[in-house]
Design a protein around this motif. Structure first.
Motif, PDB file in Angstrom:
ATOM      1  N   GLN A 242       0.831  -1.205   0.000  1.00  0.00           N
ATOM      2  CA  GLN A 242       0.000   0.000   0.000  1.00  0.00           C
ATOM      3  C   GLN A 242       0.866   1.257   0.000  1.00  0.00           C
ATOM      4  N   ASP A 243       2.010   1.181   0.683  1.00  0.00           N
ATOM      5  CA  ASP A 243       2.956   2.307   0.650  1.00  0.00           C
ATOM      6  C   ASP A 243       3.475   2.535  -0.766  1.00  0.00           C
ATOM      7  N   GLN A 244       3.728   1.431  -1.495  1.00  0.00           N
ATOM      8  CA  GLN A 244       4.184   1.574  -2.881  1.00  0.00           C
ATOM      9  C   GLN A 244       3.109   2.231  -3.752  1.00  0.00           C
ATOM     10  N   ILE A 245       1.852   1.850  -3.526  1.00  0.00           N
ATOM     11  CA  ILE A 245       0.751   2.446  -4.292  1.00  0.00           C
ATOM     12  C   ILE A 245       0.730   3.962  -4.089  1.00  0.00           C
ATOM     13  N   ARG A 246       0.927   4.361  -2.841  1.00  0.00           N
ATOM     14  CA  ARG A 246       0.862   5.785  -2.513  1.00  0.00           C
ATOM     15  C   ARG A 246       2.091   6.553  -3.017  1.00  0.00           C
ATOM     16  N   ASP A 247       3.261   5.921  -2.939  1.00  0.00           N
ATOM     17  CA  ASP A 247       4.513   6.656  -3.165  1.00  0.00           C
ATOM     18  C   ASP A 247       5.029   6.580  -4.602  1.00  0.00           C
ATOM     19  N   VAL A 248       4.620   5.573  -5.372  1.00  0.00           N
ATOM     20  CA  VAL A 248       5.169   5.381  -6.722  1.00  0.00           C
ATOM     21  C   VAL A 248       4.051   5.599  -7.739  1.00  0.00           C
ATOM     22  N   THR A 249       4.192   6.601  -8.570  1.00  0.00           N
ATOM     23  CA  THR A 249       3.110   7.029  -9.456  1.00  0.00           C
ATOM     24  C   THR A 249       2.641   5.931 -10.395  1.00  0.00           C
ATOM     25  N   PHE A 250       3.581   5.224 -11.051  1.00  0.00           N
ATOM     26  CA  PHE A 250       3.142   4.245 -12.053  1.00  0.00           C
ATOM     27  C   PHE A 250       2.470   3.032 -11.396  1.00  0.00           C
ATOM     28  N   GLY A 252       0.579   3.310  -8.568  1.00  0.00           N
ATOM     29  CA  GLY A 252      -0.742   3.836  -8.246  1.00  0.00           C
ATOM     30  C   GLY A 252      -1.662   3.858  -9.450  1.00  0.00           C
ATOM     31  N   SER A 253      -1.137   4.229 -10.604  1.00  0.00           N
ATOM     32  CA  SER A 253      -1.942   4.269 -11.831  1.00  0.00           C
ATOM     33  C   SER A 253      -2.386   2.875 -12.249  1.00  0.00           C
ATOM     34  N   ALA A 254      -1.456   1.907 -12.143  1.00  0.00           N
ATOM     35  CA  ALA A 254      -1.792   0.520 -12.512  1.00  0.00           C
ATOM     36  C   ALA A 254      -2.878  -0.040 -11.596  1.00  0.00           C
ATOM     37  N   VAL A 255      -2.794   0.277 -10.316  1.00  0.00           N
ATOM     38  CA  VAL A 255      -3.796  -0.207  -9.363  1.00  0.00           C
ATOM     39  C   VAL A 255      -5.155   0.424  -9.654  1.00  0.00           C
ATOM     40  N   THR A 256      -5.150   1.708  -9.990  1.00  0.00           N
ATOM     41  CA  THR A 256      -6.407   2.378 -10.345  1.00  0.00           C
ATOM     42  C   THR A 256      -7.059   1.696 -11.538  1.00  0.00           C
ATOM     43  N   ASP A 257      -6.251   1.381 -12.566  1.00  0.00           N
ATOM     44  CA  ASP A 257      -6.788   0.705 -13.762  1.00  0.00           C
ATOM     45  C   ASP A 257      -7.318  -0.681 -13.413  1.00  0.00           C
ATOM     46  N   ASN A 270     -21.740  -3.295  -5.354  1.00  0.00           N
ATOM     47  CA  ASN A 270     -21.194  -3.203  -3.994  1.00  0.00           C
ATOM     48  C   ASN A 270     -19.692  -2.956  -3.932  1.00  0.00           C
ATOM     49  N   LEU A 271     -19.091  -2.375  -4.944  1.00  0.00           N
ATOM     50  CA  LEU A 271     -17.663  -2.047  -4.899  1.00  0.00           C
ATOM     51  C   LEU A 271     -17.510  -0.551  -4.789  1.00  0.00           C
ATOM     52  N   LYS A 272     -16.720  -0.090  -3.846  1.00  0.00           N
ATOM     53  CA  LYS A 272     -16.516   1.344  -3.664  1.00  0.00           C
ATOM     54  C   LYS A 272     -15.721   1.904  -4.844  1.00  0.00           C
ATOM     55  N   PRO A 273     -15.804   3.217  -5.079  1.00  0.00           N
ATOM     56  CA  PRO A 273     -15.077   3.811  -6.204  1.00  0.00           C
ATOM     57  C   PRO A 273     -13.603   3.454  -6.187  1.00  0.00           C
ATOM     58  N   ALA A 274     -13.113   3.063  -7.370  1.00  0.00           N
ATOM     59  CA  ALA A 274     -11.731   2.574  -7.445  1.00  0.00           C
ATOM     60  C   ALA A 274     -10.712   3.678  -7.659  1.00  0.00           C
ATOM     61  N   GLN A 320      -1.975 -10.059 -14.628  1.00  0.00           N
ATOM     62  CA  GLN A 320      -1.530  -9.177 -15.714  1.00  0.00           C
ATOM     63  C   GLN A 320      -0.978  -7.871 -15.158  1.00  0.00           C
ATOM     64  N   MET A 321      -1.642  -7.317 -14.144  1.00  0.00           N
ATOM     65  CA  MET A 321      -1.156  -6.073 -13.550  1.00  0.00           C
ATOM     66  C   MET A 321       0.233  -6.280 -12.942  1.00  0.00           C
ATOM     67  N   TYR A 322       0.439  -7.397 -12.220  1.00  0.00           N
ATOM     68  CA  TYR A 322       1.738  -7.621 -11.591  1.00  0.00           C
ATOM     69  C   TYR A 322       2.840  -7.811 -12.635  1.00  0.00           C
ATOM     70  N   VAL A 323       2.545  -8.545 -13.685  1.00  0.00           N
ATOM     71  CA  VAL A 323       3.549  -8.762 -14.740  1.00  0.00           C
ATOM     72  C   VAL A 323       3.937  -7.438 -15.386  1.00  0.00           C
ATOM     73  N   GLN A 324       2.941  -6.605 -15.679  1.00  0.00           N
ATOM     74  CA  GLN A 324       3.216  -5.295 -16.280  1.00  0.00           C
ATOM     75  C   GLN A 324       4.031  -4.420 -15.344  1.00  0.00           C
ATOM     76  N   LEU A 325       3.724  -4.462 -14.048  1.00  0.00           N
ATOM     77  CA  LEU A 325       4.469  -3.655 -13.083  1.00  0.00           C
ATOM     78  C   LEU A 325       5.909  -4.132 -12.960  1.00  0.00           C
ATOM     79  N   GLU A 326       6.118  -5.441 -13.039  1.00  0.00           N
ATOM     80  CA  GLU A 326       7.486  -5.969 -12.975  1.00  0.00           C
ATOM     81  C   GLU A 326       8.291  -5.520 -14.193  1.00  0.00           C
ATOM     82  N   GLU A 327       7.670  -5.528 -15.367  1.00  0.00           N
ATOM     83  CA  GLU A 327       8.364  -5.060 -16.572  1.00  0.00           C
ATOM     84  C   GLU A 327       8.673  -3.571 -16.483  1.00  0.00           C
ATOM     85  N   LYS A 328       7.687  -2.800 -16.057  1.00  0.00           N
ATOM     86  CA  LYS A 328       7.877  -1.357 -15.968  1.00  0.00           C
ATOM     87  C   LYS A 328       8.918  -1.001 -14.906  1.00  0.00           C
TER      88      LYS A 328
END
Length: 610
Positions: A242-250, A252-257, A270-274, A320-328
């Motif tokens: 969660q700290d990485q989501i907050r501190d690293v822009t790319f 955070g963007s991947a998690v939002t997507d 029943n899912l809160k805004p992402a 897919q998100m994790y693989v993309q984040l590892e490449e980036k």
């Protein structure tokens, strides 16, 4: 009629059963609320005793200054005080009624919330039968305080052996379902199948059959919405990511997507805004493949026929998100790690506290001792918050909490220092022993608690020590390290972590293997009894192995200039060299596993197919 003379009576009360309130829990919320509830009952009894004119000795009231001054207390399950009375039994009954009244307040609130789903006869019986209350007292006339205290403790211990056996009044002779949390009690559900959706909204799983006590625990958040939110072990393990989501822009963007895609897959059910990346906008379970099903069961009303396909679709998006984040991350030269499924469960206990209590000779000294314990318990709350931990129990010198892996050692060290600071004014040389288990979030909570107590017992065997056990899910190498606090293990572990580029797991494990060989040789060898000679020999072995097992990317000159001096500093000793050699090897192994624990993600689709 003979008149009774009023006299000073030392009174002691015990509230239970501790096992029922604290230990029987499937979720950390259940565990915490059982502890909180026991504390609330103890506070109710202590306040009643004081209202009746008694002087509280234990637990002690302390004043905490925030926006306003509020009286707080550390509240274990024992109350001790002095009352000037000629009717101690009447005082005991009034204290008991106050405790029972507080318990029934919680039970009534849960009963009103759960409504017609429960068998009221079974519910009332279980609520009425739960509390255990024992009392003992001693007239202080002609006795010193310590003599009266010792006699009262003996009387209470004897009273506890006389169990109050009540006539069994079962709800049904045959076929009644047992509680899934407490096999000794029946489930209170009726019309269960027709009320599954309502139970899910109350945080109760579809197949959970609960007794009255378990229901009261489970409804804690709903019954007490003003209470600070208590993180689950999943959410706690997730905090570093969660700290990485907050501190690293790319990231955070991947998690939002990713959350936006999940939202679409669920049809916005029943899912809160992402798009709000704060701790309340998404569920940590959505980031662990094996917890997605739990999320769907509890948070989203999805037909069973859709659930499996939906879970697989979300898991594929997650991978897919994790693989993309590892490449980036490789492109950004960033050290990205997936969320760890491991967390730390900590248990701490003051050393020789019984001995210190036996040395107390007067009431005032005992009150000062109790006050110091209460101040330590309040300090433990602050320490756990500072290190992103959740305090389950903090009563007297006992502490139970869980934390993210990367903060647990610092929290243990600060806890130990706080204990010395708060207790140093009332006892000489206070010490605290701390046990920590690093466990997987899917391990049963009761098992994790037992593991943590096992680590604590190892620390208590030497006292003033830190013991850390690392349990890998599915087997593997079990790490058990015990280190005296006098050797500053946390500071040493930090130094090793800062120098982790200089050593490998192979180096650490070969050091331990070497220690085991020398330990065997030392048993039947007179020449190894020379401690100075043995220290020099072991250092030569460490130095030789450091060069032999150095990472290929680091040259010998760098090892000689930066790693060898640090190793020498960590090992350098002529006192118990073989034991220091063992500790160094275990510290190296634990450092590696703690680092891996922060980067281990075991439930991905990729890990299953690779």
């Amino acid at each position: 009629m003979q008149e009774h003379k009023s006299e000073e009576i030392l009174m002691m009360f015990s509230i239970g059963p501790v096992q029922e309130f604290i230990a029987q829990a499937r979720r950390t919320r259940d565990l915490w609320f059982g502890s909180y509830l026991l504390s609330e009952l103890s506070i109710a009894g202590a306040r009643k005793f004081r209202e009746l004119g008694g002087r509280l000795v234990f637990p002690a009231m302390v004043t905490v200054t925030n926006s306003k001054q509020v009286e707080k207390m550390s509240a274990p399950n024992k109350i001790l005080g002095i009352m000037d009375t000629d009717q101690p039994s009447k005082i005991a009954w009034q204290v008991r009624r106050a405790i029972q009244g507080k318990w029934k307040e919680y039970a009534r609130a849960a009963e009103e919330k759960i409504g017609r789903i429960i068998n009221i006869r079974t519910w009332d019986r279980q609520v009425s039968d739960l509390l255990e209350f024992q009392a003992a007292w001693t007239a202080m006339q002609g006795l010193n305080y310590d003599e009266a205290l010792s006699r009262t403790e003996q009387l209470l211990a004897a009273r506890k052996t006389l169990r109050d056996f009540k006539q069994n009044d079962p709800g049904a002779m045959y076929g009644e379902k047992k509680s899934s949390l407490d096999g000794g009690r029946e489930s209170v559900w009726i019309n269960h199948d027709r009320n599954i959706e309502r139970l899910l909204r109350l945080g109760i799983k579809e197949h959970e059959t609960l007794d009255a006590i378990s229901v009261i625990k489970r409804l804690s958040l709903i019954l007490h919405p003003d209470q600070e939110r208590f993180l689950s072990v999943c959410e706690t393990a997730f905090l570093p990511f969660q700290d990485q989501i907050r501190d690293v822009t790319f990231i955070g963007s991947a998690v939002t997507d990713y959350l936006h895609t999940v939202n679409e897959l669920l049809g916005k059910e029943n899912l809160k805004p992402a798009n709000k990346l704060d701790s309340n906008s998404y569920d940590a379970r959505l980031f662990y493949e094996r917890r997605i099903e739990d999320y769907l069961e509890e948070c989203v009303m999805v037909p069973k026929e859709r659930k499996e396909n939906l879970k697989d679709s979300i898991a594929n998006e997650l991978e897919q998100m994790y693989v993309q984040l590892e490449e980036k991350s490789r492109d950004h030269q960033f050290d990205f790690v997936r969320p760890t499924p491991y967390y730390a469960f900590l248990v701490a206990d003051g050393d020789r506290m019984g001995e210190h209590l036996r040395n107390i000779k007067d009431e005032q000294s005992h009150i000062e001792f109790s006050t110091a314990l209460s101040r330590f318990a309040l300090e433990a709350v602050k320490i756990m918050k500072k290190h992103q931990g959740q305090l389950v129990y903090g009563g007297g010198d006992d502490v139970m909490a869980y934390l993210p892996v990367h903060t647990c050692l610092d929290a243990a060290n600060e806890l130990r220092k706080a204990f010395i600071d708060k207790m140093g004014s009332v006892i000489s040389n206070p010490t605290l022993s701390v046990g920590i288990v690093i466990a997987h979030m899917l391990e049963p909570l009761e098992e994790v608690r037992h593991m943590a107590h096992e680590a604590e017992r190892q620390a208590k065997r030497t006292r003033n020590a830190l013991a850390v056990h690392f349990h890998k899910r599915g087997g593997g190498d079990l790490i058990k390290v015990a280190m005296p606090f006098d050797l500053h293990p946390v500071e040493q572990m930090k130094a090793l972590r800062d120098h982790k580029v200089f050593f490998s797991a192979q180096f650490a494990y070969e050091l331990r293997s070497m220690y085991q060989s020398y330990e065997e040789m030392a048993k039947g060898s007179s020449w190894l009894s020379d401690q100075k000679l043995l220290a020099e020999l072991l250092w030569m072995e460490i130095e030789r192995l450091a060069f032999k097992k150095k990472p290929e990317r680091i040259d010998k000159e760098t090892i000689q200039e930066q790693w060898i001096p640090k190793l020498k500093e960590l090992y350098d000793t002529e006192k118990e060299p073989l034991e220091r050699f063992r500790i160094l090897a275990e510290q190296l192994i634990l450092t590696i596993h703690l680092e891996k624990g922060g980067a281990t993600y075991e439930e991905t689709t990729a890990s299953k197919t690779s």
